[in-house]
Design an enzyme around this catalytic site. Structure first.
Site, mmCIF file in Angstrom:
data_model
loop_
_atom_site.group_PDB
_atom_site.id
_atom_site.type_symbol
_atom_site.label_atom_id
_atom_site.label_comp_id
_atom_site.label_asym_id
_atom_site.label_seq_id
_atom_site.Cartn_x
_atom_site.Cartn_y
_atom_site.Cartn_z
ATOM 1 C CG PHE A 495 11.614 17.997 -12.922
ATOM 2 C CD1 PHE A 495 11.907 17.571 -11.706
ATOM 3 C CD2 PHE A 495 11.397 17.087 -14.045
ATOM 4 C CE1 PHE A 495 12.328 16.237 -11.631
ATOM 5 C CE2 PHE A 495 11.533 15.655 -13.502
ATOM 6 C CZ PHE A 495 11.972 15.237 -12.496
ATOM 7 N N GLY A 496 15.031 19.674 -12.962
ATOM 8 C CA GLY A 496 16.045 19.443 -12.318
ATOM 9 C C GLY A 496 17.509 18.982 -12.975
ATOM 10 C CG ASP A 619 11.977 22.207 -24.707
ATOM 11 O OD1 ASP A 619 12.052 22.999 -25.436
ATOM 12 O OD2 ASP A 619 12.467 21.809 -23.486
#
Length: 794
Positions: A495-496, A619
């Site tokens: 997310f970043g 993942d």
């Protein structure tokens, strides 16, 4: 301390055993009859394959994986499916079959060892396997805990609804003992022979049965051996026959052998007088199995296998030979309590994964007698029915007492020990009981508790994490990263962007900052990833998972603070341009690469087997495996992680949409949207291929070549036995120990990337294989040179 209840139970058990001890079963022609319940005997761990070549196979002892090992024509063959655990094997004419751990799958091979799965049923585990000639039959446990017979080739059971106690297959026919009345029922290709044998047993009430070529023997309910059928070679002429004198039988084409109950020595008869067991005098055996005209047995002293008889190949010494195989398991390794006794040194034999149960053997105090007559057999039948009536009454009382005691003390609902075992328990009672008859399982109870925990973690304000992780202010984190300068950028997550930082107290950390764009859909996904990582990592603590230090939520800013992993991502060491040409990297040793794989596997195993509720990472890839200052590997980035399905047997768990990384994502999950823990197993399989080959999950074949999947590149070479051609040249050639270790990793990876999740190993299986591979490297010349590295086993 002995309670009144335990005293009642002990007395009831002693009474039942005293009045009706049930003898164990053994093996007929080709290593056939093998039952799971320890009352009747342990599954067969030895098999004879006859036909084009004489082959002896066993299940090896002292290894985390209970693999099949075989000897043929004077040499030991490579292990069959070295990453798969088996509980029972049986052999016939050019055929070997094995029951996989748990009993839910049966694999068979021809003499070229090309496998074919002929049984796969998650609701009806196999409890017995028998092969004779070309016949393959077994017993499977039903939902009502009955044992139905099933045959795959060529003859079929006359009535599939019949319940059997034991079955056995010979060269031309099969027989079984019916549970309801101890009657013998036979069937097969030679219907005349099978009908004739069945009629000869008509007046006998039998406890078990073993089948040869044209004869059958078994123990009746009085403990005497009864043999019927062809006696042209004296195979029915039992030398002596007192009650409960024998404990196991093995029948060949024209001979019979048995193990004496008193001293476990073997006596054989038949074979036109040519078959002699003199070479085994004074030798104690755990089990025996017959070939066409020879017998093999498992020696009690050292769990080695010896074969003898006139049909044993002369070039291998007709007077008997101790085969050069590793020690053989005398029975399956289980983690449930034994009904009677445990084998000595079970922990070593099972490599710490459970124990082996001895068959229950308490002989009746009946004086020696002559061979039983039909009238004696009839009396045995009446006696057996009377005993079962008593057993039912006592069992009912004990059952009621058990329920009252459990409700009174609450002991049945206590914590259940979690075993780190390679194989599931293979007991009839556990394998097939429906959920309605069991107390709440550990998984269902703890998952409900975990769901409540997760709802608490995912609701409310950021203060909900105050007891799990430290809360930071945005200015503090900006200062730690020099206002998120480009020089401190070290990567990106779900997310970043990730920055290296140094807190005011001197701690080095990695800070992941969410990209802020409220108007986009991506923002919602990143917010979800932030909440997911925070919720999961705030409650997960394992030395192979990256540790969450804290977080920050201020206005639109969302940041996570992790422990700093000094040596970065595994991906960079394998594929980054700055490292590709470096042959001196610490990661460029097989021992280190296997250690990294093992570290990561242990972290994932924790998520699947010990986190409550279980967690699916979704993942797994080399860029999400990070290395700390001591080169310990840890799994990171839980932004896509999900809780496992509420029902652990629900293989059709379907999240909103498939997620993951191209090249690593499970094809079953991507194509069918079916998510299970085996999706993580697939991703780890790709990582193992990366470690072996040094290539990316998807790479170009040549500068201008088409993209190639690593799976398509690695699998053909491994299956063709050409592993050396695809190994990463930066690591250098393998020595003898490393070669075996690397091969084990390769075959583990091969099984991890099966198209169907049900065919992939569990993380516990994978951890066991990698532990063994690392142990093989301990004595290798390719040791790790860095003095800062410490390899510590859990």
């Amino acid at each position: 301390m002995t309670t009144p209840f335990s005293a009642v139970i002990a007395a009831a058990i002693l009474f039942l055993v005293a009045v009706f001890p049930l003898p164990p079963s053994a093996n007929a022609l080709g290593g056939s009859a093998s039952t799971i319940d320890d009352v009747y005997g342990s599954p067969s761990t030895i098999a004879v394959v006859y036909g084009s070549a004489t082959t002896i196979c066993t299940i090896a002892a002292g290894q985390p994986v209970q693999q099949i090992q075989c000897w043929s024509n004077g040499r030991v063959l490579p292990p069959i499916l070295p990453t798969t655990s088996f509980d029972a094997i049986a052999g016939g004419q050019d055929t070997l079959c094995g029951v996989r751990s748990g009993g839910f799958s049966l694999l068979c091979w021809n003499t070229s060892f090309i496998s074919k799965r002929i049984y796969n049923n998650a609701s009806a585990p196999l409890t017995s396997l028998t092969i004779g000639g070309t016949q393959i039959c077994g017993l499977r446990n039903t939902a009502t805990n009955d044992q139905n017979a099933i045959c795959w080739r060529p003859a079929q059971i006359p009535n599939r609804n019949l319940n059997f106690r034991v079955i056995s297959s010979g060269l031309h026919f099969s027989c079984g003992v019916l549970e309801i009345d101890d009657r013998v029922l036979c069937w097969g290709d030679d219907q005349g022979l099978s009908r004739s044998i069945q009629l000869e047993f008509l007046n006998s009430s039998m406890a078990n049965i073993y089948v040869g070529a044209r004869h059958a023997c078994g123990m009746n309910n009085l403990g005497f051996i009864v043999c019927r059928g062809d006696n042209s070679s004296g195979q029915l002429n039992i030398p002596t026959n007192s009650a409960y004198e024998y404990r196991a039988l093995a029948l060949g084409t024209n001979h019979s052998c048995a193990i004496r109950r008193s001293n476990r020595t073997v006596v054989c008869w038949g074979g036109n007088g040519e078959f002699s067991s003199n070479i085994t005098d004074g030798t104690s055996f755990e089990s025996i199995v017959a070939g066409l005209n020879f017998t093999c047995g498992l020696i009690t002293k050292n769990f080695s296998v010896i074969c003898w008889g006139p049909g044993w190949p002369n070039q291998y010494n007709s007077s008997g030979i101790e085969l050069p195989l590793q020690r053989t398991l005398p029975g399956p390794c289980v983690d449930t309590p034994c009904r009677c006794n445990i084998y000595p040194d079970s922990q070593t034999l099972c490599s710490g994964n459970g124990h082996i149960c001895r068959p229950c053997e308490i002989p009746l105090p009946i004086p020696p007698s002559v061979s039983p007559s039909p009238s004696e057999s009839s009396r045995g039948l009446r006696r057996g029915l009377l005993v079962w009536a008593i057993v039912g009454s006592v069992g009912g009382v004990v059952g009621i007492c058990s329920i009252i005691y459990c409700l009174w003390t609450g002991v049945c609902f206590g914590k259940k020990k979690i075993h780190n075992s390679v194989q599931p328990t293979l007991t009839v009672s556990n394998a097939a009981q429906g959920s309605g008859s069991n107390p709440p399982s550990r998984s269902s109870t703890l998952r409900r508790q975990g769901s409540i925990l997760m709802r608490r973690q995912r609701s409310g304000t950021s203060s909900k994490h105050a007891d799990k992780a430290e809360e930071f202010s945005f200015p503090d984190l900006a200062m730690a990263t020099n206002d998120f300068s480009f020089e401190n950028k070290i990567g990106a997550g779900s997310f970043g962007v990730v920055y290296r930082g140094k807190l005011h107290d001197g701690r080095e950390v990695a800070i992941k900052r969410s990209e802020t764009s409220p108007k986009t859909k991506k923002f919602q996904e990143k917010e979800s990833a932030f909440e997911s990582e925070l919720a999961f990592l705030s409650r997960l603590h394992h030395k192979h998972l990256v540790k969450l230090v804290g977080y920050c939520e201020e206005r639109d800013e969302k940041l996570l603070v992790y422990e700093y992993m000094k040596n970065g991502a595994l991906y960079d060491h394998l594929h980054d341009k700055n490292n590709v040409q470096k042959n001196s990297s610490v990661v460029n040793s097989w021992k280190m690469r296997i250690k990294i794989a093992l570290d990561a596997a242990r972290g994932i195993e924790y998520l699947h087997s010990y986190a409550v509720p279980p967690i699916i990472h979704r993942d797994i890839k080399s860029s999400n495996i990070l290395l700390d200052a001591n080169w310990t590997a840890k799994v990171s980035d839980f932004g896509l992680s999900l809780l496992g399905p509420e029902n652990e047997k629900d293989l059709n768990y379907r999240p909103m949409k498939a997620a993951g990384t191209v090249g690593y994502i499970d094809p079953e999950y991507y194509g069918l949207n079916v998510l299970t823990a085996k999706s993580d197993v697939y991703g780890l399989g790709i990582v193992l291929f990366e470690l072996l080959t040094g290539k990316r999950a998807i790479f170009k074949n040549g500068e201008n070549g088409d993209p190639v999947r690593l799976v398509d590149y690695a699998l053909p070479a491994i299956l063709a036995g050409e592993l050396d051609k695809i190994l990463d040249p930066r690591v250098g050639p393998t020595d003898r120990n490393e070669s075996e270790a690397v091969e084990l990793v390769a075959y583990t990876a091969l099984h991890c990337v099966h198209d169907e999740g049900k065919d992939r190993p569990t993380m516990t299986d994978i951890v066991a294989n990698l532990e063994r591979a690392l142990a093989l490297c301990e004595d290798s010349h390719g040791s790790i040179s860095s003095g800062q590295i410490s390899i510590v086993s859990d």
